[in-house]
Design a protein around this motif. Structure first.
Motif, mmCIF file in Angstrom:
data_model
loop_
_atom_site.group_PDB
_atom_site.id
_atom_site.type_symbol
_atom_site.label_atom_id
_atom_site.label_comp_id
_atom_site.label_asym_id
_atom_site.label_seq_id
_atom_site.Cartn_x
_atom_site.Cartn_y
_atom_site.Cartn_z
ATOM 1 N N ARG A 6 7.475 50.344 50.640
ATOM 2 C CA ARG A 6 7.446 49.872 49.263
ATOM 3 C C ARG A 6 7.496 48.347 49.279
ATOM 4 O O ARG A 6 8.498 47.732 48.945
ATOM 5 N N LEU A 7 6.424 47.712 49.725
ATOM 6 C CA LEU A 7 6.378 46.268 49.883
ATOM 7 C C LEU A 7 5.853 45.578 48.636
ATOM 8 O O LEU A 7 4.907 46.048 48.004
ATOM 9 N N THR A 8 6.458 44.456 48.302
ATOM 10 C CA THR A 8 5.933 43.606 47.237
ATOM 11 C C THR A 8 4.593 43.060 47.703
ATOM 12 O O THR A 8 4.432 42.716 48.870
ATOM 13 N N SER A 9 3.617 43.018 46.817
ATOM 14 C CA SER A 9 2.286 42.566 47.228
ATOM 15 C C SER A 9 1.623 41.730 46.137
ATOM 16 O O SER A 9 2.043 41.737 44.984
ATOM 17 N N VAL A 10 0.587 41.026 46.543
ATOM 18 C CA VAL A 10 -0.210 40.225 45.621
ATOM 19 C C VAL A 10 -1.589 40.865 45.543
ATOM 20 O O VAL A 10 -2.245 41.056 46.567
ATOM 21 N N LEU A 11 -1.997 41.204 44.336
ATOM 22 C CA LEU A 11 -3.305 41.811 44.128
ATOM 23 C C LEU A 11 -4.324 40.716 43.851
ATOM 24 O O LEU A 11 -4.153 39.904 42.940
ATOM 25 N N ILE A 12 -5.362 40.680 44.657
ATOM 26 C CA ILE A 12 -6.477 39.760 44.442
ATOM 27 C C ILE A 12 -7.545 40.566 43.694
ATOM 28 O O ILE A 12 -8.026 41.572 44.219
ATOM 29 N N PRO A 13 -7.905 40.161 42.492
ATOM 30 C CA PRO A 13 -8.828 40.946 41.680
ATOM 31 C C PRO A 13 -10.258 40.927 42.241
ATOM 32 O O PRO A 13 -11.076 40.087 41.890
ATOM 33 N N ALA A 14 -10.566 41.872 43.147
ATOM 34 C CA ALA A 14 -11.853 41.894 43.848
ATOM 35 C C ALA A 14 -13.042 41.947 42.902
ATOM 36 O O ALA A 14 -14.061 41.283 43.137
ATOM 37 N N GLU A 15 -12.935 42.706 41.829
ATOM 38 C CA GLU A 15 -14.057 42.795 40.885
ATOM 39 C C GLU A 15 -14.330 41.439 40.231
ATOM 40 O O GLU A 15 -15.476 41.026 40.094
ATOM 41 N N GLU A 16 -13.263 40.737 39.858
ATOM 42 C CA GLU A 16 -13.425 39.395 39.276
ATOM 43 C C GLU A 16 -14.020 38.425 40.287
ATOM 44 O O GLU A 16 -14.866 37.600 39.943
ATOM 45 N N VAL A 17 -13.565 38.505 41.530
ATOM 46 C CA VAL A 17 -14.082 37.633 42.587
ATOM 47 C C VAL A 17 -15.583 37.862 42.736
ATOM 48 O O VAL A 17 -16.377 36.915 42.780
ATOM 49 N N GLY A 18 -15.996 39.125 42.794
ATOM 50 C CA GLY A 18 -17.410 39.444 42.932
ATOM 51 C C GLY A 18 -18.233 38.982 41.751
ATOM 52 O O GLY A 18 -19.320 38.407 41.906
ATOM 53 N N ARG A 19 -17.724 39.222 40.549
ATOM 54 C CA ARG A 19 -18.434 38.817 39.327
ATOM 55 C C ARG A 19 -18.615 37.296 39.294
ATOM 56 O O ARG A 19 -19.688 36.781 38.993
ATOM 57 N N GLU A 20 -17.567 36.574 39.627
ATOM 58 C CA GLU A 20 -17.615 35.111 39.633
ATOM 59 C C GLU A 20 -18.593 34.605 40.698
ATOM 60 O O GLU A 20 -19.370 33.677 40.462
ATOM 61 N N ALA A 21 -18.565 35.228 41.879
ATOM 62 C CA ALA A 21 -19.460 34.819 42.968
ATOM 63 C C ALA A 21 -20.926 35.020 42.577
ATOM 64 O O ALA A 21 -21.760 34.138 42.809
ATOM 65 N N VAL A 22 -21.242 36.160 41.988
ATOM 66 C CA VAL A 22 -22.617 36.423 41.570
ATOM 67 C C VAL A 22 -23.052 35.408 40.512
ATOM 68 O O VAL A 22 -24.157 34.873 40.562
ATOM 69 N N GLY A 23 -22.170 35.116 39.570
ATOM 70 C CA GLY A 23 -22.492 34.121 38.542
ATOM 71 C C GLY A 23 -22.799 32.758 39.150
ATOM 72 O O GLY A 23 -23.763 32.097 38.755
ATOM 73 N N LEU A 24 -21.989 32.349 40.114
ATOM 74 C CA LEU A 24 -22.209 31.058 40.763
ATOM 75 C C LEU A 24 -23.515 31.050 41.558
ATOM 76 O O LEU A 24 -24.257 30.069 41.544
ATOM 77 N N LEU A 25 -23.796 32.158 42.248
ATOM 78 C CA LEU A 25 -25.036 32.246 43.022
ATOM 79 C C LEU A 25 -26.269 32.206 42.126
ATOM 80 O O LEU A 25 -27.318 31.711 42.526
#
Length: 50
Positions: A6-25
């Motif tokens: 039961r570890l504390t974790s940081v969620l990196i929003p993969a869908e947002e990362v992908g959406r932003e990357a496609v927009g920049l490309l």
């Protein structure tokens, strides 16, 4: 049977990362300016870790 960790974790929003990357490309070849950096909000999930 072992209990899952039961570890504390940081969620990196993969869908947002992908959406932003496609927009920049798509912006770069179209001649639109692209930012030097883009900040996305991570989410902290606090669990029973110590």
């Amino acid at each position: 049977m072992a209990q899952p960790a039961r570890l504390t974790s940081v969620l990196i929003p993969a869908e947002e990362v992908g959406r932003e990357a496609v927009g920049l490309l798509m912006d770069k070849p179209a001649g639109r300016g692209v930012p030097e950096a883009t900040l996305l909000e991570p989410r902290l999930t606090v669990r029973a870790s110590t």
